[in-house]
Design an enzyme around this catalytic site. Structure first.
Site, mmCIF file in Angstrom:
data_model
loop_
_atom_site.group_PDB
_atom_site.id
_atom_site.type_symbol
_atom_site.label_atom_id
_atom_site.label_comp_id
_atom_site.label_asym_id
_atom_site.label_seq_id
_atom_site.Cartn_x
_atom_site.Cartn_y
_atom_site.Cartn_z
ATOM 1 C CB SER A 91 -1.101 0.002 1.317
ATOM 2 O OG SER A 91 -1.399 1.417 1.556
ATOM 3 C CG HIS A 125 -3.736 -1.762 -1.556
ATOM 4 N ND1 HIS A 125 -4.871 -2.478 -1.979
ATOM 5 C CD2 HIS A 125 -4.110 -0.680 -0.802
ATOM 6 C CE1 HIS A 125 -5.826 -2.151 -1.099
ATOM 7 N NE2 HIS A 125 -5.599 -1.084 -0.282
ATOM 8 C CG ASP A 165 -5.049 2.459 0.796
ATOM 9 O OD1 ASP A 165 -6.154 1.455 0.686
ATOM 10 O OD2 ASP A 165 -3.859 2.134 1.362
ATOM 11 C CG MET A 170 -8.547 7.469 2.417
ATOM 12 S SD MET A 170 -7.831 7.288 3.846
ATOM 13 C CE MET A 170 -6.486 5.604 4.059
ATOM 14 C CG HIS A 191 -9.131 -0.029 -0.571
ATOM 15 N ND1 HIS A 191 -8.543 -0.274 0.800
ATOM 16 C CD2 HIS A 191 -10.531 0.139 -0.178
ATOM 17 C CE1 HIS A 191 -9.401 -0.410 1.636
ATOM 18 N NE2 HIS A 191 -10.731 -0.255 1.186
ATOM 19 C CG MET A 206 -11.205 3.090 2.045
ATOM 20 S SD MET A 206 -9.715 3.265 3.121
ATOM 21 C CE MET A 206 -8.773 3.259 1.530
ATOM 22 C CG MET A 214 -11.259 -2.551 5.409
ATOM 23 S SD MET A 214 -9.704 -2.244 4.487
ATOM 24 C CE MET A 214 -8.912 -1.364 5.631
ATOM 25 C CG ASP A 250 -5.993 -2.758 3.202
ATOM 26 O OD1 ASP A 250 -5.031 -2.313 3.866
ATOM 27 O OD2 ASP A 250 -6.595 -2.115 2.441
HETATM 28 C C1 DX5 Z 1 -6.397 1.823 5.400
HETATM 29 C C2 DX5 Z 1 -6.036 1.361 3.986
HETATM 30 C C3 DX5 Z 1 -4.820 0.298 4.238
HETATM 31 C C4 DX5 Z 1 -3.546 0.882 4.958
HETATM 32 C C5 DX5 Z 1 -2.650 -0.475 4.915
HETATM 33 O O1 DX5 Z 1 -7.487 2.554 5.603
HETATM 34 O O2 DX5 Z 1 -7.078 0.923 3.344
HETATM 35 O O3 DX5 Z 1 -4.450 -0.259 2.759
HETATM 36 O O4 DX5 Z 1 -3.024 1.903 4.348
HETATM 37 O O5 DX5 Z 1 -1.655 0.054 5.722
HETATM 38 P P1 DX5 Z 1 -0.831 -0.589 7.026
HETATM 39 O O6 DX5 Z 1 -0.349 -2.077 6.585
HETATM 40 O O7 DX5 Z 1 0.041 0.439 7.418
HETATM 41 O O8 DX5 Z 1 -2.195 -0.687 7.802
HETATM 42 ZN ZN ZN Z 2 -6.329 -0.139 1.650
#
Ligand code: DX5
Ligand code: ZN
Length: 219
Positions: free
Chosen positions: A9, A34, A36, A38, A67, A69, A138, A176
């Site tokens: 990620s 990956h 992320d 947001m 991903h 969110m 998650m 994740d």
């Molecule tokens: C959290 C993200 C994850 C996160 C994972 O909201 O979706 O992908 O970045 O990172 P670590 O491995 O640091 O928990």
């Molecule tokens: Zn993620």
């Protein structure tokens, strides 16, 4: 048995040098990258949009596992597809009709995933597994990298894994949040086949070794 898929990620990478981070992960033998996304609404943090995906796509051959969110995945499926996403995973909790979003993602030519928060029960997503490339479970509350793994999610991973086996489905299980060699091993034992990890890779003194350590996990 398919080999374990490692998806670093980039949320924990240096955002001033994302291209270097992507290339380092490629060199380390990671399988996917990956990303992320947001929106400050579905989760209390803001990160990456399609423009960053577009530039990442130019500097790595790794499939971009996006991903989202965000509260309105339907609205952004096309921009992420056009930017070069390979897979798009949205949150079950964000939408009213998951099947509509799954169909849109597939229509755009992407692999479709659904993600569930730690407290969302497995039974709600079981009917959709037949239509998904993977289910992203998650193991922390979404929103931030570097949180601690929530061990209480392990029985849910097991439940989903048993359902997939019993129904002969192709859907894979990704995990994740808080994944490192130890917690990764626990999730693989419970049925995970894809490990997403940010902090344990990018904040490690040796990120290449961290990827290889995850890759070598066997249940
Ligand atoms: C959290 C993200 C994850 C996160 C994972 O909201 O979706 O992908 O970045 O990172 P670590 O491995 O640091 O928990
Ligand atoms: Zn993620």
């Amino acid at each position: 048995m398919n080999p374990l898929i490692i998806a670093p990620s980039i949320l924990s990478a240096d955002f001033g040098h994302l291209c270097d981070a992507a290339q380092l992960m490629e060199k380390a033998g990671a399988d996917w990258l990956h990303v992320d996304v947001m929106d400050g609404h579905f989760v209390p943090n803001i990160t990456i949009g399609p423009v960053v995906v577009k530039w990442l796509k130019k500097c790595t051959k790794l499939p971009l596992d996006v991903h989202v969110m965000i509260s309105d995945p339907m609205k952004f499926a096309k921009p992420f597809a056009e930017a070069g996403a390979w897979a798009l995973t949205f949150h079950y909790e964000a939408v009213t009709y998951p099947e509509v979003v799954i169909n849109e993602i597939k229509r755009l030519g992407l692999k479709a995933g659904i993600s569930i928060k730690p407290k969302t029960p497995a039974k709600l997503i079981l009917p959709f597994l037949k239509d998904l490339y993977f289910i992203l479970v998650m193991t922390v509350e979404p929103g931030f990298g570097g949180q601690s793994f929530l061990r209480g999610v392990l029985p849910k991973i097991k439940e989903i894994s048993e359902y997939i086996k019993d129904n002969n489905l192709k859907c894979r299980i990704a995990v994740d949040g808080g994944i490192n060699s130890e917690t990764g091993f626990e999730t693989v034992k419970a049925g995970a086949q894809i490990l997403v990890a940010g902090h344990s890779i990018f904040d490690s003194p040796d990120p290449i070794k961290a990827v290889q350590d995850l890759k070598s996990i066997t249940a």
